[in-house]
Design a protein around this motif. Structure first.
Motif, short mmCIF file in Angstrom:
data_model
loop_
_atom_site.label_atom_id
_atom_site.label_comp_id
_atom_site.label_asym_id
_atom_site.label_seq_id
_atom_site.Cartn_x
_atom_site.Cartn_y
_atom_site.Cartn_z
N LEU A 21 0.70 -1.34 -0.09
CA LEU A 21 0.08 -0.01 -0.17
C LEU A 21 0.56 1.02 0.10
CD1 LEU A 21 -2.79 -0.99 2.55
CD2 LEU A 21 -2.94 -0.88 -0.10
N GLU A 22 2.13 1.20 -0.09
CA GLU A 22 2.99 2.38 0.20
C GLU A 22 2.81 2.99 -1.20
OE1 GLU A 22 7.69 3.23 1.42
OE2 GLU A 22 6.51 1.79 2.88
N LEU A 23 2.81 2.29 -2.18
CA LEU A 23 2.91 2.91 -3.36
C LEU A 23 1.41 3.24 -4.02
CD1 LEU A 23 5.91 1.09 -5.26
CD2 LEU A 23 5.88 3.19 -3.83
N GLU A 28 -9.33 5.03 -1.35
CA GLU A 28 -10.18 3.78 -0.85
C GLU A 28 -9.32 2.83 -0.26
OE1 GLU A 28 -12.53 1.99 -3.74
OE2 GLU A 28 -13.58 3.71 -4.21
N ARG A 29 -8.23 3.32 0.76
CA ARG A 29 -7.25 2.66 1.00
C ARG A 29 -7.61 1.30 1.84
NH1 ARG A 29 -2.46 4.12 0.92
NH2 ARG A 29 -0.89 3.48 2.06
N GLU A 30 -8.61 1.55 2.79
CA GLU A 30 -9.18 0.32 3.76
C GLU A 30 -9.72 -0.55 2.84
OE1 GLU A 30 -8.31 -0.24 7.01
OE2 GLU A 30 -7.10 1.29 6.78
N ARG A 31 -10.39 -0.34 1.95
CA ARG A 31 -10.97 -1.22 0.95
C ARG A 31 -10.11 -2.15 0.24
NH1 ARG A 31 -14.18 0.02 -4.45
NH2 ARG A 31 -14.90 -2.07 -4.82
N ILE A 32 -8.86 -1.31 -0.32
CA ILE A 32 -7.89 -2.10 -0.88
C ILE A 32 -7.24 -3.05 0.01
CG2 ILE A 32 -5.82 -1.72 -2.32
CD1 ILE A 32 -8.70 -1.18 -3.94
N LYS A 33 -7.08 -2.64 1.27
CA LYS A 33 -6.14 -3.27 1.98
C LYS A 33 -6.81 -4.62 2.41
CE LYS A 33 -4.06 -2.60 6.63
NZ LYS A 33 -3.76 -1.83 7.74
N GLU A 34 -7.95 -4.41 2.40
CA GLU A 34 -8.90 -5.72 2.82
C GLU A 34 -8.86 -6.76 1.84
OE1 GLU A 34 -9.56 -6.80 5.99
OE2 GLU A 34 -8.36 -5.09 6.34
#
Length: 136
Positions: A21-23, A28-34
């Motif tokens: 996720l650093e790049l 939608e960071r949380e959605r992408i993280k999951e």
């Protein structure tokens, strides 16, 4: 099993996800993280991904290469194979992006592992964004 071996080397799933996720540029960071977590967990159970990651671990142990010599390409090949196995040919572009930028944990790892984990991240991120594009 492979996750436990990686963890013994300081490579946790959380650190891999944070590096992925650093790049990431988006809101939608949380959605992408999951989604990334789910894809990573799925592929960490895949015997082919496990075999390639184990190969990188064993190569680090047996070759003891401290720096990344210019003439060493086997590390790149492992990373490329993992990336393309998970994310197809498009993952190759992501692999070189992560390999060049070396975000997060990648800058701390020795040559075989940084490319193997970088390829794993690149493949998973490519797959996540491909799936999101298909769903609209």
């Amino acid at each position: 099993m492979i996750l436990e071996i990686l963890k013994s080397k300081g490579i946790t799933l959380e650190r891999i996800i944070d590096t992925a996720l650093e790049l990431y540029i988006g809101n939608e960071r949380e959605r992408i993280k999951e989604k990334v977590r789910g894809v990573m967990l799925r592929y960490l159970e895949d015997i082919n991904v496990q075999a390639l990651l184990m190969a990188a671990l064993l190569l680090e142990e047996k070759f003891n290469v401290e720096e990344d010599p210019v003439n060493l390409v086997a590390d790149e090949l492992i990373g490329i194979d993992i990336a393309e196995y998970i994310g197809g040919k498009m993952a190759l572009f992501n692999f070189f992006y992560y390999d060049t930028k070396k975000p997060g944990i990648l800058r701390e790892l020795p040559p075989f592992l940084d490319d193997a984990i970088g390829g794993f991240i690149a493949g998973c991120m490519t797959l996540v964004f491909h799936e999101l594009n298909l769903k609209g």
